[in-house]
Design an enzyme around this catalytic site. Sequence first.
Site, PDB file in Angstrom:
ATOM      1  N   THR A 280     -10.250   4.468   9.228  1.00  0.00           N
ATOM      2  CA  THR A 280      -9.449   5.691   9.184  1.00  0.00           C
ATOM      3  C   THR A 280      -9.490   6.465  10.511  1.00  0.00           C
ATOM      4  O   THR A 280     -10.466   6.363  11.264  1.00  0.00           O
ATOM      5  CB  THR A 280      -9.997   6.602   8.051  1.00  0.00           C
ATOM      6  OG1 THR A 280      -9.505   7.921   8.210  1.00  0.00           O
ATOM      7  CG2 THR A 280     -11.524   6.675   8.062  1.00  0.00           C
TER       8      THR A 280
ATOM      9  N   PHE B 176      -5.355   2.695  -4.427  1.00  0.00           N
ATOM     10  CA  PHE B 176      -4.020   3.063  -3.927  1.00  0.00           C
ATOM     11  C   PHE B 176      -3.498   2.065  -2.874  1.00  0.00           C
ATOM     12  O   PHE B 176      -2.515   1.339  -3.107  1.00  0.00           O
ATOM     13  CB  PHE B 176      -4.119   4.491  -3.369  1.00  0.00           C
ATOM     14  CG  PHE B 176      -2.999   4.927  -2.469  1.00  0.00           C
ATOM     15  CD1 PHE B 176      -1.666   4.719  -2.815  1.00  0.00           C
ATOM     16  CD2 PHE B 176      -3.279   5.593  -1.269  1.00  0.00           C
ATOM     17  CE1 PHE B 176      -0.642   5.141  -1.965  1.00  0.00           C
ATOM     18  CE2 PHE B 176      -2.259   6.023  -0.436  1.00  0.00           C
ATOM     19  CZ  PHE B 176      -0.948   5.795  -0.775  1.00  0.00           C
TER      20      PHE B 176
ATOM     21  N   TYR C 286     -17.746  11.538   4.228  1.00  0.00           N
ATOM     22  CA  TYR C 286     -16.799  10.416   4.095  1.00  0.00           C
ATOM     23  C   TYR C 286     -16.570   9.744   5.445  1.00  0.00           C
ATOM     24  O   TYR C 286     -16.781   8.547   5.620  1.00  0.00           O
ATOM     25  CB  TYR C 286     -15.463  10.912   3.506  1.00  0.00           C
ATOM     26  CG  TYR C 286     -14.308   9.960   3.760  1.00  0.00           C
ATOM     27  CD1 TYR C 286     -14.269   8.709   3.126  1.00  0.00           C
ATOM     28  CD2 TYR C 286     -13.271  10.286   4.644  1.00  0.00           C
ATOM     29  CE1 TYR C 286     -13.228   7.805   3.378  1.00  0.00           C
ATOM     30  CE2 TYR C 286     -12.233   9.407   4.898  1.00  0.00           C
ATOM     31  CZ  TYR C 286     -12.216   8.172   4.262  1.00  0.00           C
ATOM     32  OH  TYR C 286     -11.184   7.289   4.511  1.00  0.00           O
TER      33      TYR C 286
ATOM     34  N   GLU D 273     -10.076   9.426  10.651  1.00  0.00           N
ATOM     35  CA  GLU D 273     -11.047  10.515  10.488  1.00  0.00           C
ATOM     36  C   GLU D 273     -12.376  10.243  11.198  1.00  0.00           C
ATOM     37  O   GLU D 273     -13.181  11.151  11.384  1.00  0.00           O
ATOM     38  CB  GLU D 273     -11.268  10.816   8.998  1.00  0.00           C
ATOM     39  CG  GLU D 273      -9.978  11.230   8.315  1.00  0.00           C
ATOM     40  CD  GLU D 273     -10.177  11.863   6.953  1.00  0.00           C
ATOM     41  OE1 GLU D 273     -11.223  12.464   6.720  1.00  0.00           O
ATOM     42  OE2 GLU D 273      -9.257  11.736   6.120  1.00  0.00           O
TER      43      GLU D 273
ATOM     44  N   HIS E 128     -13.582  21.628   7.409  1.00  0.00           N
ATOM     45  CA  HIS E 128     -12.241  21.037   7.327  1.00  0.00           C
ATOM     46  C   HIS E 128     -11.683  20.719   8.721  1.00  0.00           C
ATOM     47  O   HIS E 128     -11.508  21.632   9.549  1.00  0.00           O
ATOM     48  CB  HIS E 128     -11.324  22.036   6.625  1.00  0.00           C
ATOM     49  CG  HIS E 128     -10.105  21.425   6.036  1.00  0.00           C
ATOM     50  ND1 HIS E 128      -9.241  22.130   5.239  1.00  0.00           N
ATOM     51  CD2 HIS E 128      -9.596  20.172   6.118  1.00  0.00           C
ATOM     52  CE1 HIS E 128      -8.249  21.345   4.857  1.00  0.00           C
ATOM     53  NE2 HIS E 128      -8.450  20.150   5.385  1.00  0.00           N
TER      54      HIS E 128
ATOM     55  N   ALA F  73     -12.010  -1.702  -0.064  1.00  0.00           N
ATOM     56  CA  ALA F  73     -12.837  -0.928  -1.002  1.00  0.00           C
ATOM     57  C   ALA F  73     -13.540   0.202  -0.279  1.00  0.00           C
ATOM     58  O   ALA F  73     -14.052   0.014   0.819  1.00  0.00           O
ATOM     59  CB  ALA F  73     -13.875  -1.832  -1.656  1.00  0.00           C
TER      60      ALA F  73
ATOM     61  N   ASN G 129      -2.041   8.159   4.440  1.00  0.00           N
ATOM     62  CA  ASN G 129      -1.043   7.383   3.685  1.00  0.00           C
ATOM     63  C   ASN G 129      -0.478   8.199   2.529  1.00  0.00           C
ATOM     64  O   ASN G 129      -1.184   9.016   1.934  1.00  0.00           O
ATOM     65  CB  ASN G 129      -1.708   6.157   3.048  1.00  0.00           C
ATOM     66  CG  ASN G 129      -2.043   5.051   4.026  1.00  0.00           C
ATOM     67  OD1 ASN G 129      -1.937   3.883   3.696  1.00  0.00           O
ATOM     68  ND2 ASN G 129      -2.464   5.392   5.242  1.00  0.00           N
TER      69      ASN G 129
HETATM   70  P1  NAD Z   1      -8.861   4.534  -3.302  1.00  0.00           P
HETATM   71  O1  NAD Z   1      -9.965   5.504  -3.583  1.00  0.00           O
HETATM   72  O2  NAD Z   1      -7.529   4.770  -3.921  1.00  0.00           O
HETATM   73  O3  NAD Z   1      -9.313   3.059  -3.712  1.00  0.00           O
HETATM   74  C1  NAD Z   1     -10.591   2.563  -3.437  1.00  0.00           C
HETATM   75  C2  NAD Z   1     -10.768   1.279  -4.232  1.00  0.00           C
HETATM   76  O4  NAD Z   1     -12.064   0.745  -3.903  1.00  0.00           O
HETATM   77  C3  NAD Z   1     -10.755   1.479  -5.750  1.00  0.00           C
HETATM   78  O5  NAD Z   1     -10.014   0.471  -6.363  1.00  0.00           O
HETATM   79  C4  NAD Z   1     -12.227   1.394  -6.145  1.00  0.00           C
HETATM   80  O6  NAD Z   1     -12.429   0.919  -7.466  1.00  0.00           O
HETATM   81  C5  NAD Z   1     -12.741   0.405  -5.104  1.00  0.00           C
HETATM   82  N1  NAD Z   1     -14.174   0.540  -4.857  1.00  0.00           N
HETATM   83  C6  NAD Z   1     -14.865   1.678  -4.576  1.00  0.00           C
HETATM   84  N2  NAD Z   1     -16.173   1.407  -4.434  1.00  0.00           N
HETATM   85  C7  NAD Z   1     -16.321   0.066  -4.604  1.00  0.00           C
HETATM   86  C8  NAD Z   1     -17.422  -0.823  -4.552  1.00  0.00           C
HETATM   87  N3  NAD Z   1     -18.657  -0.374  -4.297  1.00  0.00           N
HETATM   88  N4  NAD Z   1     -17.206  -2.140  -4.761  1.00  0.00           N
HETATM   89  C9  NAD Z   1     -15.955  -2.607  -5.022  1.00  0.00           C
HETATM   90  N5  NAD Z   1     -14.867  -1.811  -5.098  1.00  0.00           N
HETATM   91  C10 NAD Z   1     -15.047  -0.492  -4.881  1.00  0.00           C
HETATM   92  O7  NAD Z   1      -8.776   4.484  -1.711  1.00  0.00           O
HETATM   93  P2  NAD Z   1      -7.502   4.280  -0.778  1.00  0.00           P
HETATM   94  O8  NAD Z   1      -6.871   5.597  -0.515  1.00  0.00           O
HETATM   95  O9  NAD Z   1      -6.682   3.169  -1.294  1.00  0.00           O
HETATM   96  O10 NAD Z   1      -8.211   3.851   0.589  1.00  0.00           O
HETATM   97  C11 NAD Z   1      -8.555   2.499   0.812  1.00  0.00           C
HETATM   98  C12 NAD Z   1      -9.153   2.348   2.194  1.00  0.00           C
HETATM   99  O11 NAD Z   1      -8.223   2.769   3.186  1.00  0.00           O
HETATM  100  C13 NAD Z   1     -10.415   3.158   2.439  1.00  0.00           C
HETATM  101  O12 NAD Z   1     -11.318   2.372   3.146  1.00  0.00           O
HETATM  102  C14 NAD Z   1      -9.975   4.310   3.275  1.00  0.00           C
HETATM  103  O13 NAD Z   1     -11.008   4.733   4.130  1.00  0.00           O
HETATM  104  C15 NAD Z   1      -8.841   3.690   4.059  1.00  0.00           C
HETATM  105  N6  NAD Z   1      -7.819   4.647   4.491  1.00  0.00           N
HETATM  106  C16 NAD Z   1      -7.183   5.415   3.568  1.00  0.00           C
HETATM  107  C17 NAD Z   1      -6.197   6.306   3.995  1.00  0.00           C
HETATM  108  C18 NAD Z   1      -5.450   7.161   2.990  1.00  0.00           C
HETATM  109  O14 NAD Z   1      -4.703   8.042   3.416  1.00  0.00           O
HETATM  110  N7  NAD Z   1      -5.588   6.937   1.687  1.00  0.00           N
HETATM  111  C19 NAD Z   1      -5.888   6.426   5.354  1.00  0.00           C
HETATM  112  C20 NAD Z   1      -6.569   5.615   6.273  1.00  0.00           C
HETATM  113  C21 NAD Z   1      -7.525   4.727   5.822  1.00  0.00           C
END
Ligand code: NAD
Length: 334
Positions: free
Chosen positions: A127, A11, A152, A129, A286, A84, A182
């Site tokens: 994050t 994402f 997580y 979190e 939670h 990732a 996000n």
């Molecule tokens: P997502 O789950 O949509 O995407 C994760 C991506 O990482 C995927 O493309 C997956 O294929 C890849 N991936 C997973 N394991 C892997 C590995 N071992 N090697 C290579 N690639 C791998 O996650 P997201 O929501 O896009 O979040 C991305 C980052 O942003 C994360 O680190 C998350 O902690 C951080 N984050 C997310 C949010 C949110 O609201 N989504 C908020 C703050 C921080």
Amino acid sequence: MNLFVTGGAGFIGTNFVRMALESGHRVLNYDALTYAGRRDNLIEFEGAAGYHFVHADICDSAYLNREMSHGFDGKPFDAIINIAAESHVDRSLNFATSFSKTNCVGVTSLLETALKNKVNTFIQVSTDEVYGSLGESGSFTLESPLRPSSPYSASKAAGDLVALSFAHSFGVDVRITRCTNNYGPYQYPEKFIPTIITHALAGKEIPVFAQGLNVRDWIFVDDHCSAILSVLEKGKTGGIYHFGGSTELTNIELLHVILGILAEKTGKEKEEYTKLIKFVTDRPGHDLRYSLDWSDSKKELGWQPQTKFQDGIRKTVGWYLDNKKWWQHLQISR
Ligand code: NAD
């Protein structure tokens, strides 16, 4: 710059890769394509100048080393942006080991490979979190202790600490971003906002934990991506940067906003959607509320979110309506 971006098929990664390319950077997108990483997301980048894709795991040190040592078209990488991750809290309650593996061991193997190949700058996308839960008021500051409460968030906190240890022990230019929730296009349907939209459109029950009173601060994904770029351009070694959208909502408030937009866009009565709401047993452990004080990032980086929640959420709902093929065949669980 030549960027080694991990997780660019997920994402935030997909939206980040687009912004980085538009900003003139070259991107090697390194992604294992787990269930959350989507080949469909990569189609728009196919054939783009300054872009390569590698299908591999960040825990695979040999593969990482091969790709990093080749550089981008033979030129060394300037920075690694680690996006990732295993990212879904609910899944972490059932598959904690894979979270520790990617979010901590994977970060470690990335750092070791970076050190070996002299890629000095390492941005760890983390994050809010990691700080655990807040009561009804206040915000986490950079001085707040790490008190993660899910497998997580614990695995993300562990990854952050390993990254900082590489700054301390080896002088790696580590920078950490911590952002609130996000929303936007390309978010996998298991997450709360896409669950609301896709279940409502499919006429399925919309699950809401407990009474829907947990509070999250929402930021449009492009604002998070611009924040990561600003850390790349202006951040300092060992710096931790908070980012947020200043839009705190309870889950039930958010749900009603989205159902209102859906009703308006589809021409249905809102009641057609609200009758699908189903309150379900709360997630174990939670967290009640998250909020970050991001005033230091504003001061140091000159960053602030550009997208008003009302605009971003309409855009997001519109994207899911226009891109049913992207999500309709996916398993929708929660
Ligand atoms: P997502 O789950 O949509 O995407 C994760 C991506 O990482 C995927 O493309 C997956 O294929 C890849 N991936 C997973 N394991 C892997 C590995 N071992 N090697 C290579 N690639 C791998 O996650 P997201 O929501 O896009 O979040 C991305 C980052 O942003 C994360 O680190 C998350 O902690 C951080 N984050 C997310 C949010 C949110 O609201 N989504 C908020 C703050 C921080």
